[in-house]
Design an enzyme around this catalytic site. Structure first.
Site, PDB file in Angstrom:
ATOM      1  N   ASP A   1      29.056  36.369  43.360  1.00 52.20           N
ATOM      2  CA  ASP A   1      30.397  35.945  43.772  1.00 52.20           C
ATOM      3  C   ASP A   1      30.508  34.425  43.646  1.00 52.20           C
ATOM      4  O   ASP A   1      29.601  33.693  44.036  1.00 52.20           O
ATOM      5  CB  ASP A   1      30.668  36.399  45.209  1.00 52.20           C
ATOM      6  CG  ASP A   1      32.139  36.370  45.550  1.00 52.20           C
ATOM      7  OD1 ASP A   1      32.729  37.452  45.753  1.00 52.20           O
ATOM      8  OD2 ASP A   1      32.716  35.256  45.615  1.00 52.20           O
TER       9      ASP A   1
ATOM     10  N   HIS B   1      35.630  46.799  43.343  1.00 54.08           N
ATOM     11  CA  HIS B   1      34.322  46.130  43.402  1.00 54.08           C
ATOM     12  C   HIS B   1      33.661  46.410  44.733  1.00 54.08           C
ATOM     13  O   HIS B   1      34.323  46.532  45.770  1.00 54.08           O
ATOM     14  CB  HIS B   1      34.446  44.628  43.172  1.00 54.08           C
ATOM     15  CG  HIS B   1      35.505  43.955  43.997  1.00 54.08           C
ATOM     16  ND1 HIS B   1      36.843  44.044  43.691  1.00 54.08           N
ATOM     17  CD2 HIS B   1      35.420  43.199  45.114  1.00 54.08           C
ATOM     18  CE1 HIS B   1      37.538  43.367  44.585  1.00 54.08           C
ATOM     19  NE2 HIS B   1      36.701  42.843  45.469  1.00 54.08           N
ATOM     20  N   ILE B   2      32.345  46.493  44.678  1.00 55.80           N
ATOM     21  CA  ILE B   2      31.530  46.596  45.886  1.00 55.80           C
ATOM     22  C   ILE B   2      30.890  45.237  46.108  1.00 55.80           C
ATOM     23  O   ILE B   2      30.221  44.700  45.225  1.00 55.80           O
ATOM     24  CB  ILE B   2      30.423  47.658  45.740  1.00 55.80           C
ATOM     25  CG1 ILE B   2      31.018  49.042  45.453  1.00 55.80           C
ATOM     26  CG2 ILE B   2      29.553  47.697  47.002  1.00 55.80           C
ATOM     27  CD1 ILE B   2      29.959  50.116  45.173  1.00 55.80           C
ATOM     28  N   HIS B   3      31.096  44.673  47.309  1.00 51.68           N
ATOM     29  CA  HIS B   3      30.391  43.449  47.678  1.00 51.68           C
ATOM     30  C   HIS B   3      29.009  43.839  48.210  1.00 51.68           C
ATOM     31  O   HIS B   3      28.900  44.716  49.074  1.00 51.68           O
ATOM     32  CB  HIS B   3      31.112  42.724  48.823  1.00 51.68           C
ATOM     33  CG  HIS B   3      32.485  42.223  48.513  1.00 51.68           C
ATOM     34  ND1 HIS B   3      32.747  40.907  48.228  1.00 51.68           N
ATOM     35  CD2 HIS B   3      33.678  42.852  48.473  1.00 51.68           C
ATOM     36  CE1 HIS B   3      34.042  40.736  48.032  1.00 51.68           C
ATOM     37  NE2 HIS B   3      34.639  41.909  48.189  1.00 51.68           N
TER      38      HIS B   3
ATOM     39  N   VAL C   1      41.290  40.775  44.389  1.00 49.75           N
ATOM     40  CA  VAL C   1      41.171  41.071  42.956  1.00 49.75           C
ATOM     41  C   VAL C   1      41.319  42.581  42.791  1.00 49.75           C
ATOM     42  O   VAL C   1      40.522  43.352  43.356  1.00 49.75           O
ATOM     43  CB  VAL C   1      39.816  40.600  42.381  1.00 49.75           C
ATOM     44  CG1 VAL C   1      39.724  40.970  40.898  1.00 49.75           C
ATOM     45  CG2 VAL C   1      39.646  39.087  42.567  1.00 49.75           C
TER      46      VAL C   1
ATOM     47  N   GLN D   1      41.690  42.710  50.085  1.00 49.66           N
ATOM     48  CA  GLN D   1      41.436  42.765  48.641  1.00 49.66           C
ATOM     49  C   GLN D   1      42.301  41.716  47.931  1.00 49.66           C
ATOM     50  O   GLN D   1      43.509  41.629  48.168  1.00 49.66           O
ATOM     51  CB  GLN D   1      41.746  44.160  48.073  1.00 49.66           C
ATOM     52  CG  GLN D   1      41.361  44.287  46.600  1.00 49.66           C
ATOM     53  CD  GLN D   1      41.514  45.704  46.047  1.00 49.66           C
ATOM     54  OE1 GLN D   1      41.981  46.610  46.735  1.00 49.66           O
ATOM     55  NE2 GLN D   1      41.125  45.864  44.795  1.00 49.66           N
TER      56      GLN D   1
ATOM     57  N   ASN E   1      36.867  46.259  49.969  1.00 51.76           N
ATOM     58  CA  ASN E   1      38.185  45.982  50.526  1.00 51.76           C
ATOM     59  C   ASN E   1      39.202  46.755  49.696  1.00 51.76           C
ATOM     60  O   ASN E   1      39.277  46.578  48.475  1.00 51.76           O
ATOM     61  CB  ASN E   1      38.478  44.476  50.475  1.00 51.76           C
ATOM     62  CG  ASN E   1      37.542  43.680  51.364  1.00 51.76           C
ATOM     63  OD1 ASN E   1      37.197  44.116  52.471  1.00 51.76           O
ATOM     64  ND2 ASN E   1      37.107  42.517  50.903  1.00 51.76           N
TER      65      ASN E   1
HETATM   66  P1  5GP Z   1      38.109  40.920  47.413  1.00 50.44           P
HETATM   67  O1  5GP Z   1      38.698  39.888  48.333  1.00 50.44           O
HETATM   68  O2  5GP Z   1      39.119  41.376  46.391  1.00 50.44           O
HETATM   69  O3  5GP Z   1      37.421  42.047  48.110  1.00 50.44           O
HETATM   70  O4  5GP Z   1      36.938  40.177  46.639  1.00 50.44           O
HETATM   71  C1  5GP Z   1      37.138  39.444  45.478  1.00 50.44           C
HETATM   72  C2  5GP Z   1      35.949  38.555  45.325  1.00 50.44           C
HETATM   73  O5  5GP Z   1      35.931  38.065  44.005  1.00 50.44           O
HETATM   74  C3  5GP Z   1      35.947  37.330  46.250  1.00 50.44           C
HETATM   75  O6  5GP Z   1      34.792  37.349  47.059  1.00 50.44           O
HETATM   76  C4  5GP Z   1      35.989  36.157  45.297  1.00 50.44           C
HETATM   77  O7  5GP Z   1      35.227  35.052  45.734  1.00 50.44           O
HETATM   78  C5  5GP Z   1      35.448  36.757  44.016  1.00 50.44           C
HETATM   79  N1  5GP Z   1      35.946  36.131  42.810  1.00 50.44           N
HETATM   80  C6  5GP Z   1      37.241  35.852  42.512  1.00 50.44           C
HETATM   81  N2  5GP Z   1      37.341  35.290  41.300  1.00 50.44           N
HETATM   82  C7  5GP Z   1      36.070  35.219  40.819  1.00 50.44           C
HETATM   83  C8  5GP Z   1      35.524  34.719  39.586  1.00 50.44           C
HETATM   84  O8  5GP Z   1      36.223  34.231  38.694  1.00 50.44           O
HETATM   85  N3  5GP Z   1      34.177  34.805  39.434  1.00 50.44           N
HETATM   86  C9  5GP Z   1      33.367  35.342  40.394  1.00 50.44           C
HETATM   87  N4  5GP Z   1      32.059  35.361  40.132  1.00 50.44           N
HETATM   88  N5  5GP Z   1      33.843  35.826  41.566  1.00 50.44           N
HETATM   89  C10 5GP Z   1      35.191  35.750  41.769  1.00 50.44           C
END
Ligand code: 5GP
Length: 112
Positions: free
Chosen positions: A29, A98-100, A94, A92, A85
Site C-alpha cells: 500500500d 482488494h484485501i488489505h 478504490v 472503500q 472495505n
Molecule cells: P480502500 O480504502 O479502498 O479499502 O483501500 C484503498 C487502498 O489503496 C488505500 O489503503 C490506499 O492507500 C491504497 N492506494 C490508493 N492508491 C494507490 C496507489 O496508487 N498505489 C498503491 N500502492 N496503493 C494505493
C-alpha cells in the site's frame, strides 16, 4: 471500469509488487497503516465484494489463500489482519476489490 489498480495491473503506474499469478496481484500500500500493509487484488475488475458473482467463488477463495501465503512469506503469519472495505460508507476508496493485509503493530477490536 478503470481504476488506479487496473493501471497497476497493466504496469501503467509503478507499485511495489510482492506476488503475482494468473488470477491476482499483490503490492504494498502506498499509504501504509501498519508496518506491513499489502493489498491483494483480483486481475478481474470486480468493483467491490458485493458485486462478485457465484462464479467468482474459486477466485475469492484464491485471494484469501494467497493472502495467507503472503503472510507466511512476509513472516507475519502469527498475527495479521485482513480487511475488505465494501462501499464508501465502509471506507472503500478504490473501486476494485482488494484485501488489505495488515501486520506489525497491535490491532484493537472493534475496528475504527
Ligand atoms: P480502500 O480504502 O479502498 O479499502 O483501500 C484503498 C487502498 O489503496 C488505500 O489503503 C490506499 O492507500 C491504497 N492506494 C490508493 N492508491 C494507490 C496507489 O496508487 N498505489 C498503491 N500502492 N496503493 C494505493
Amino acid at each position: 471500469m478503470d481504476t488506479i489498480f487496473s493501471k497497476i495491473i497493466n504496469r501503467e503506474i509503478p507499485a511495489d509488487i510482492v506476488y503475482e499469478d494468473d488470477l491476482c496481484l499483490a503490492f504494498r500500500d502506498v499509504n501504509p497503516q501498519a508496518p506491513t500493509h499489502i493489498l491483494v487484488i483480483p486481475k478481474k475488475p470486480i468493483s467491490k465484494l458485493a458485486e462478485s458473482l457465484p462464479g467468482d467463488e474459486p477466485l475469492l477463495g484464491h485471494l484469501l489463500l494467497t493472502a495467507n501465503r503472503i503472510a507466511e512469506s512476509e513472516g507475519i503469519d502469527d498475527a495479521f489482519r485482513l480487511v475488505i472495505n465494501n462501499g464508501e460508507g465502509a471506507g472503500q476508496t478504490v473501486f476494485h476489490l482488494h484485501i488489505h493485509i495488515l501486520a506489525g503493530r497491535p490491532f484493537t477490536w472493534p475496528p475504527g
